[in-house]
Design a protein around this motif. Structure first.
Motif, PDB file in Angstrom:
ATOM      1  N   LEU A  52       0.851  -1.186   0.000  1.00 53.56           N
ATOM      2  CA  LEU A  52       0.000   0.000   0.000  1.00 53.56           C
ATOM      3  C   LEU A  52       0.883   1.231   0.000  1.00 53.56           C
ATOM      4  CD1 LEU A  52      -2.816  -0.833   2.598  1.00 53.56           C
ATOM      5  CD2 LEU A  52      -3.057  -0.630   0.121  1.00 53.56           C
ATOM      6  N   VAL A  53       0.562   2.193  -0.847  1.00 55.22           N
ATOM      7  CA  VAL A  53       1.285   3.474  -0.839  1.00 55.22           C
ATOM      8  C   VAL A  53       0.255   4.585  -0.691  1.00 55.22           C
ATOM      9  CG1 VAL A  53       3.235   2.625  -2.188  1.00 55.22           C
ATOM     10  CG2 VAL A  53       1.261   3.579  -3.362  1.00 55.22           C
ATOM     11  N   PRO A  54       0.556   5.611   0.106  1.00 57.19           N
ATOM     12  CA  PRO A  54      -0.444   6.648   0.365  1.00 57.19           C
ATOM     13  C   PRO A  54      -0.693   7.555  -0.827  1.00 57.19           C
ATOM     14  CG  PRO A  54       1.615   7.160   1.477  1.00 57.19           C
ATOM     15  CD  PRO A  54       1.756   5.772   0.932  1.00 57.19           C
ATOM     16  N   ASP A  55       0.342   7.838  -1.621  1.00 59.82           N
ATOM     17  CA  ASP A  55       0.145   8.697  -2.792  1.00 59.82           C
ATOM     18  C   ASP A  55       1.220   8.371  -3.820  1.00 59.82           C
ATOM     19  OD1 ASP A  55       2.512  10.605  -2.417  1.00 59.82           O
ATOM     20  OD2 ASP A  55       1.465  10.853  -0.510  1.00 59.82           O
ATOM     21  N   LEU A  56       0.954   8.772  -5.055  1.00 60.69           N
ATOM     22  CA  LEU A  56       1.897   8.517  -6.147  1.00 60.69           C
ATOM     23  C   LEU A  56       2.744   9.761  -6.359  1.00 60.69           C
ATOM     24  CD1 LEU A  56       0.033   6.366  -8.804  1.00 60.69           C
ATOM     25  CD2 LEU A  56       1.602   5.691  -7.003  1.00 60.69           C
ATOM     26  N   ASN A  57       3.706   9.920  -5.514  1.00 57.69           N
ATOM     27  CA  ASN A  57       4.678  11.018  -5.602  1.00 57.69           C
ATOM     28  C   ASN A  57       6.016  10.415  -5.187  1.00 57.69           C
ATOM     29  OD1 ASN A  57       5.774  13.560  -5.920  1.00 57.69           O
ATOM     30  ND2 ASN A  57       5.268  14.189  -3.838  1.00 57.69           N
ATOM     31  N   ILE A  58       6.538   9.525  -6.062  1.00 62.45           N
ATOM     32  CA  ILE A  58       7.665   8.658  -5.717  1.00 62.45           C
ATOM     33  C   ILE A  58       8.833   8.951  -6.658  1.00 62.45           C
ATOM     34  CG2 ILE A  58       8.426   6.293  -5.366  1.00 62.45           C
ATOM     35  CD1 ILE A  58       5.453   5.487  -5.240  1.00 62.45           C
ATOM     36  N   ASN A  59       9.993   9.167  -6.065  1.00 58.38           N
ATOM     37  CA  ASN A  59      11.220   9.347  -6.843  1.00 58.38           C
ATOM     38  C   ASN A  59      12.245   8.345  -6.331  1.00 58.38           C
ATOM     39  OD1 ASN A  59      13.553  10.179  -8.125  1.00 58.38           O
ATOM     40  ND2 ASN A  59      13.087  12.345  -7.956  1.00 58.38           N
ATOM     41  N   TRP A  60      12.415   7.249  -7.078  1.00 59.72           N
ATOM     42  CA  TRP A  60      13.391   6.238  -6.689  1.00 59.72           C
ATOM     43  C   TRP A  60      14.808   6.623  -7.088  1.00 59.72           C
ATOM     44  CZ3 TRP A  60       8.823   4.243  -9.227  1.00 59.72           C
ATOM     45  CH2 TRP A  60       7.933   3.571  -8.370  1.00 59.72           C
ATOM     46  N   GLY A  61      14.949   7.655  -7.909  1.00 52.78           N
ATOM     47  CA  GLY A  61      16.278   8.030  -8.395  1.00 52.78           C
ATOM     48  C   GLY A  61      16.883   6.904  -9.212  1.00 52.78           C
ATOM     49  N   LEU A  62      18.086   6.484  -8.831  1.00 51.85           N
ATOM     50  CA  LEU A  62      18.746   5.368  -9.505  1.00 51.85           C
ATOM     51  C   LEU A  62      18.450   4.040  -8.801  1.00 51.85           C
ATOM     52  CD1 LEU A  62      22.206   7.023 -10.248  1.00 51.85           C
ATOM     53  CD2 LEU A  62      20.263   6.762 -11.802  1.00 51.85           C
ATOM     54  N   GLY A  63      17.543   4.067  -7.832  1.00 51.49           N
ATOM     55  CA  GLY A  63      17.165   2.862  -7.112  1.00 51.49           C
ATOM     56  C   GLY A  63      15.877   2.270  -7.635  1.00 51.49           C
ATOM     57  N   LEU A  68      13.263  -5.399  -6.102  1.00 48.34           N
ATOM     58  CA  LEU A  68      13.132  -5.291  -7.561  1.00 48.34           C
ATOM     59  C   LEU A  68      14.447  -4.797  -8.148  1.00 48.34           C
ATOM     60  CD1 LEU A  68       9.605  -3.672  -7.912  1.00 48.34           C
ATOM     61  CD2 LEU A  68      10.253  -5.958  -8.674  1.00 48.34           C
ATOM     62  N   PRO A  69      14.703  -5.136  -9.422  1.00 41.92           N
ATOM     63  CA  PRO A  69      15.916  -4.596 -10.063  1.00 41.92           C
ATOM     64  C   PRO A  69      15.807  -3.080 -10.214  1.00 41.92           C
ATOM     65  CG  PRO A  69      14.495  -5.659 -11.689  1.00 41.92           C
ATOM     66  CD  PRO A  69      13.911  -5.982 -10.339  1.00 41.92           C
ATOM     67  N   VAL A  70      16.954  -2.408 -10.277  1.00 44.02           N
ATOM     68  CA  VAL A  70      16.943  -0.944 -10.384  1.00 44.02           C
ATOM     69  C   VAL A  70      16.513  -0.484 -11.773  1.00 44.02           C
ATOM     70  CG1 VAL A  70      18.643  -0.621  -8.574  1.00 44.02           C
ATOM     71  CG2 VAL A  70      19.408  -0.902 -10.936  1.00 44.02           C
ATOM     72  N   ASP A  71      16.589  -1.367 -12.758  1.00 45.11           N
ATOM     73  CA  ASP A  71      16.108  -1.083 -14.107  1.00 45.11           C
ATOM     74  C   ASP A  71      15.183  -2.217 -14.532  1.00 45.11           C
ATOM     75  OD1 ASP A  71      17.588   1.313 -14.514  1.00 45.11           O
ATOM     76  OD2 ASP A  71      19.389   0.109 -14.871  1.00 45.11           O
ATOM     77  N   ASN A  72      14.376  -1.940 -15.569  1.00 46.38           N
ATOM     78  CA  ASN A  72      13.512  -2.965 -16.162  1.00 46.38           C
ATOM     79  C   ASN A  72      12.534  -3.569 -15.152  1.00 46.38           C
ATOM     80  OD1 ASN A  72      14.683  -2.911 -18.880  1.00 46.38           O
ATOM     81  ND2 ASN A  72      16.515  -3.715 -17.873  1.00 46.38           N
ATOM     82  N   PHE A  73      11.770  -2.688 -14.502  1.00 46.47           N
ATOM     83  CA  PHE A  73      10.673  -3.156 -13.666  1.00 46.47           C
ATOM     84  C   PHE A  73       9.412  -2.392 -14.046  1.00 46.47           C
ATOM     85  CE2 PHE A  73      12.410   0.345 -11.099  1.00 46.47           C
ATOM     86  CZ  PHE A  73      11.263   1.021 -10.691  1.00 46.47           C
ATOM     87  N   ALA A 144      14.254   6.621 -12.097  1.00 45.72           N
ATOM     88  CA  ALA A 144      12.886   6.098 -12.022  1.00 45.72           C
ATOM     89  C   ALA A 144      12.069   6.981 -11.094  1.00 45.72           C
ATOM     90  CB  ALA A 144      12.892   4.653 -11.510  1.00 45.72           C
ATOM     91  N   GLU A 145      10.943   7.486 -11.593  1.00 40.09           N
ATOM     92  CA  GLU A 145      10.047   8.269 -10.743  1.00 40.09           C
ATOM     93  C   GLU A 145       8.654   8.305 -11.360  1.00 40.09           C
ATOM     94  OE1 GLU A 145      10.517  12.755 -10.938  1.00 40.09           O
ATOM     95  OE2 GLU A 145      12.508  12.132 -11.662  1.00 40.09           O
TER      96      GLU A 145
END
Length: 416
Positions: A52-63, A68-73, A144-145
């Motif tokens: 569960l996530v409260p809102d879609l304001n997510i910045n994973w950066g290079l993570g 999960l893999p850092v790319d191709n997800f 990824a964001e």
């Protein structure tokens, strides 16, 4: 001989846990987003993580999200939202691909690799009731964001526009079509507004009278190609150029309460054609034009730990307390503050500047931009963040005072 029973039982339990649905309470209206994640770009097979996530304001950066893999997800986010009825505008900004549905209607479809430099929008007329908002996303390489939000279109933006279209890109001669439209929110793609209008080399003018409350206003226009916007004959946005769909903005201060005329002009050269216009009141007065207040949390220690002693709405970060304290409930030494706010930024490169005695740190969307967390007299610290995407961004400023004089100021600007 080693028994195979317990490993098999463990695998069975793990599979059961992975396929169990989220609790019923988590699936109710307005309970947040149900997030499902895949270790591939195609949402292929069963998701490996649910949360569960409260809102879609997510910045994973290079993570990446956990496990999960850092790319191709990829990911799917689903939420039940109750709307009171009326027109609603949806917004999305991402790196990389994104799609958004309201119930089964696809409103935003940008399923391509792209940086988070552009905000995509789409409008919908919704009857009162509960709707399923579904967002799908994939990450290919590098950053990824994802950011998704919406807002009801206020009554003053719901009236009719007079729309005029020309079969040339200079608004020259007589228009080939004059009609009424409820909002300026068009994504014609490689098509045209009407059969009498060519798909390339056309122009348009949209005019309407709106009733505005007094205050400061910010006007937005997303266009491919050129766009200009006037309020009461004053030019607010002037981007009469050829280029891809980009969000532009302009501020108009001290707008008087009453009726005002908005005029928008647009031209399309070749390729895709996009025009979207909206606005918002950003200040009821003029103390800090164009900015919402900071949320300030003040702590009676240097480490921002425990509960804040004071929580305020600060119009700006610009304080010189000398050898005193910000508030009577705080000590003059050994205190700290965290300020946060969300601001809308046009795309570009930005410089952030903080002057503090003693320590200061600054984050943009969770990325550390300034880190001068040390004792010392008032000195200037700078940080640059490049390729900021157009849209809302979260700023966080942290500060501590050890002993002696206490002061801090903070500002930023877009680099040329």
């Amino acid at each position: 001989m080693r028994s195979r029973f317990w490993p098999r039982l463990f695998v069975f339990i793990l599979l059961v846990v992975m396929v169990l649905p989220l609790p019923a309470a988590a699936q109710g209206a307005d309970a947040g987003w149900i997030a499902e994640y895949w270790p591939n770009r195609n949402l292929d097979r069963a998701p490996v993580v649910r949360a569960l996530v409260p809102d879609l304001n997510i910045n994973w950066g290079l993570g990446s999200p956990d496990d999960l893999p850092v790319d191709n997800f990829s990911a799917r986010f689903t939420r039940q939202v109750t709307f009171p009825g009326g027109p609603v505008r949806f917004f999305a900004r991402s790196d990389d691909g994104i799609r958004l549905w309201v119930d089964n209607a696809l409103l935003i479809d940008r399923w391509t690799d792209h940086p988070a430099q552009e905000t995509y929008t789409a409008g919908a007329q919704l009857a009162p009731g509960t709707y399923t908002i579904r967002v799908e996303y994939y990450e290919h390489l590098d950053r990824a964001e994802i950011h998704v939000w919406w807002q009801a279109i206020p009554p003053e933006q719901q009236g009719a526009w007079t729309a005029q279209y020309w079969a040339n890109q200079n608004l020259a001669g007589d228009p080939v079509l004059t009609t009424q439209v409820t909002e300026v929110n068009f994504q014609w793609g490689r098509g045209s507004p009407a059969p009498v209008v060519p798909s390339d080399h056309f122009s348009a003018r949209f005019t309407r009278t709106v009733t505005l409350l007094g205050g400061d206003y910010r006007f937005f226009a997303r266009a491919d190609d050129g766009v200009r916007l006037w309020l009461d004959g004053w030019l607010v946005i002037d981007q009469w150029r050829v280029g891809p769909a980009t969000v532009f903005q302009g501020d108009f201060e001290d707008v008087g309460a009453g009726d005002h005329t908005i005029r928008v002009e647009y031209f399309e050269q070749t390729g895709d054609a996009v025009l979207q216009v909206w606005w918002q009141r950003i200040n009821a007065g003029a103390a800090v034009p164009g900015e919402e207040p900071w949320r300030g949390a003040y702590f009676a220690n240097r480490d921002l730990t425990g509960q804040p002693v004071v929580v305020t709405q600060d119009p700006a970060i610009d304080y010189d307390w000398g050898t005193g304290a910000p508030y009577a409930s705080l000590p003059a030494d050994n205190f700290s503050v965290r300020w946060t706010k969300t601001v809308f930024m046009p795309s570009g490169d930005y410089e952030f500047i903080a002057e503090a005695d003693d320590g200061v740190r600054v984050w943009l969307d969770g990325w550390l931009v300034i880190n001068n967390w040390t004792d010392g007299p008032a000195r200037i610290s700078r940080g640059v963040f490049r390729r900021v995407g157009a849209g809302p961004h979260t700023l966080t400023v942290e500060y501590y005072e050890h002993t002696g004089v206490a002061s801090i100021s903070f500002r930023w600007h877009r680099l040329p």
